[in-house]
Write a protein that holds these residues in place. Structure first.
Motif, short mmCIF file in Angstrom:
data_model
loop_
_atom_site.label_atom_id
_atom_site.label_comp_id
_atom_site.label_asym_id
_atom_site.label_seq_id
_atom_site.Cartn_x
_atom_site.Cartn_y
_atom_site.Cartn_z
N VAL A 192 5.58 -5.03 6.39
CA VAL A 192 4.82 -6.15 5.82
C VAL A 192 3.59 -5.64 5.09
N ALA A 193 2.87 -4.71 5.73
CA ALA A 193 1.67 -4.16 5.10
C ALA A 193 2.02 -3.44 3.80
N ASN A 194 3.12 -2.69 3.82
CA ASN A 194 3.54 -1.99 2.61
C ASN A 194 3.91 -2.97 1.49
N ALA A 195 4.61 -4.05 1.87
CA ALA A 195 5.01 -5.05 0.88
C ALA A 195 3.79 -5.73 0.27
N VAL A 196 2.80 -6.08 1.11
CA VAL A 196 1.59 -6.76 0.61
C VAL A 196 0.83 -5.85 -0.34
N LEU A 197 0.65 -4.60 0.05
CA LEU A 197 -0.09 -3.68 -0.80
C LEU A 197 0.63 -3.42 -2.12
N LEU A 198 1.96 -3.30 -2.08
CA LEU A 198 2.70 -3.10 -3.32
C LEU A 198 2.65 -4.34 -4.20
N ARG A 199 2.70 -5.51 -3.57
CA ARG A 199 2.60 -6.74 -4.36
C ARG A 199 1.27 -6.81 -5.10
N VAL A 200 0.18 -6.47 -4.42
CA VAL A 200 -1.13 -6.47 -5.06
C VAL A 200 -1.20 -5.41 -6.16
N GLY A 201 -0.67 -4.23 -5.89
CA GLY A 201 -0.75 -3.15 -6.86
C GLY A 201 0.10 -3.40 -8.10
N LEU A 202 1.23 -4.09 -7.94
CA LEU A 202 2.15 -4.30 -9.06
C LEU A 202 2.00 -5.68 -9.70
N TRP A 234 1.15 7.55 -8.70
CA TRP A 234 0.20 7.89 -7.65
C TRP A 234 -0.32 6.64 -6.93
N ARG A 235 -0.33 5.51 -7.62
CA ARG A 235 -0.74 4.27 -6.94
C ARG A 235 0.26 3.91 -5.84
N ILE A 236 1.56 3.94 -6.17
CA ILE A 236 2.58 3.61 -5.16
C ILE A 236 2.60 4.68 -4.07
N PHE A 237 2.51 5.96 -4.45
CA PHE A 237 2.50 7.04 -3.46
C PHE A 237 1.30 6.88 -2.51
N GLY A 238 0.14 6.55 -3.05
CA GLY A 238 -1.04 6.38 -2.20
C GLY A 238 -0.91 5.22 -1.23
N LEU A 239 -0.35 4.10 -1.73
CA LEU A 239 -0.17 2.95 -0.83
C LEU A 239 0.77 3.29 0.32
N ASN A 240 1.87 3.93 0.01
CA ASN A 240 2.81 4.32 1.07
C ASN A 240 2.20 5.36 2.00
N ALA A 241 1.42 6.30 1.46
CA ALA A 241 0.77 7.30 2.30
C ALA A 241 -0.21 6.66 3.28
N VAL A 242 -0.93 5.65 2.83
CA VAL A 242 -1.87 4.95 3.72
C VAL A 242 -1.12 4.27 4.86
N VAL A 243 -0.03 3.57 4.50
CA VAL A 243 0.72 2.86 5.54
C VAL A 243 1.34 3.85 6.53
#
Length: 318
Positions: free
Chosen positions: A50-60, A5-14
């Motif tokens: 880029v935004a998706n990559a940054v958010l995933l980097r922070v989350g993971l 759900w963390r990854i799904f939420g980040l992608n949903a936001v972007v």
């Protein structure tokens, strides 16, 4: 929040942000697409990626730290942990589980190492006793017979018997030295300082190196297990000096500092800069692990190697 759900939420936001911009932005797409519109679409896609990559980097990021720890963790160097994070499921739960697994593995490693080392010491004691009682007595009897035969034999047989006498005497001395190395009786009878004095004296005699001893006089009372670990670490350190260091002088120290007893073995050899941990050094770490002690080994090129074992006081360990 679980990792899914963390990854799904980040992608949903972007994707939601990108959709909102397309709905309310004053930008239209012509058919065929003109150059300006293509530039805007490609730029928006780049920003979204880029935004998706940054958010995933922070989350993971916690998983990256966990992966690095997994590749470097060593059970002979206990205490390596990741800080536990609050929350349930996902990454926090994975970190807590990994830390608990390390606790269990370190406890099991310490227990199994203790059993192996105690069995090893018992076997050494048995072999040392047999060398002293069986082989030593037999060689002493042979030496006495050679002495009696040499006294009664004519020349030149007497000279040959005397030569055999000397060979037998040297072999007997070597058997006794091996018996002392396997199980130092002086450690049981006279204590650690006397055992280390005897050890360094034999080392100086057989290697020709200069040995300096620095032993504190106010050492606390240590249990037999602690004394045995300190003795074995000193013994292995001196063996490494003789084999690898190309040194001229060695210093062996035993100091009392607060609630710690510190054994130090340093030489003036060639050093390496990088400590290659073979079976001997890992054996020293196994022994240090039994006492909750800290073993530090530093090697400086052309400045020698220093071994430092810091042992907590027995009452603190208990």
């Amino acid at each position: 929040m679980s990792l899914f759900w963390r990854i799904f939420g980040l992608n949903a936001v972007v994707l939601g942000t990108a959709t909102a911009l397309l709905l309310w932005a004053p930008v239209t797409v012509s058919v065929p697409v003109v150059l300006a519109e293509a530039v805007i679409l490609v730029g928006g896609l780049a920003v979204m990626l880029v935004a998706n990559a940054v958010l995933l980097r922070v989350g993971l990021a916690p998983l990256d730290r966990l992966t690095r720890l997994m590749t470097t963790v060593d059970l002979l160097r206990p205490g390596q942990r990741l800080p536990a994070r609050r929350g349930h499921g996902g990454v926090p739960e994975l970190i807590r589980t990994f830390n608990a697994m390390l606790d269990r593995l370190e406890a099991e490693r310490a227990t199994s190492s203790a059993r192996v080392l105690f069995a090893q010491e018992a076997e050494r004691r048995r072999v040392s006793q047999e060398l002293h009682d069986e082989v030593g007595q037999s060689m002493t009897a042979v030496l006495l017979e050679l002495t009696r035969a040499a006294d009664q034999a004519p020349e030149p047989l007497r000279g040959e018997l005397q030569q055999a006498q000397e060979i037998t005497r040297e072999s007997l001395d070597e058997v006794r030295r091996l018996a002392r190395r396997l199980r130092p009786a002086v450690l049981d009878d006279l204590g650690l300082v006397s055992a280390l004095t005897s050890l360094t004296g034999d080392f100086a005699t057989h290697t020709g190196l200069g040995v300096r001893r620095r032993f504190d006089t106010d050492l606390p009372s240590l249990d037999h297990e602690t004394e045995l670990v300190l003795y074995r670490v000193a013994q292995e350190s001196l063996t490494n000096v003789a084999r690898h260091a190309e040194a001229e002088r060695v210093e062996v120290s035993l100091r009392h500092s607060g609630d710690r007893v510190v054994l130090g073995v340093s030489d003036d050899g060639r050093g390496t800069g990088i400590v290659h941990e073979g079976a001997g050094i890992r054996g020293m770490r196994e022994r240090a692990l039994l006492l909750g002690a800290a073993l530090d080994i530093t090697s400086t090129p052309r400045a020698g190697t220093q071994v430092r074992l810091t042992v907590p006081a027995p009452r603190e360990r208990s």
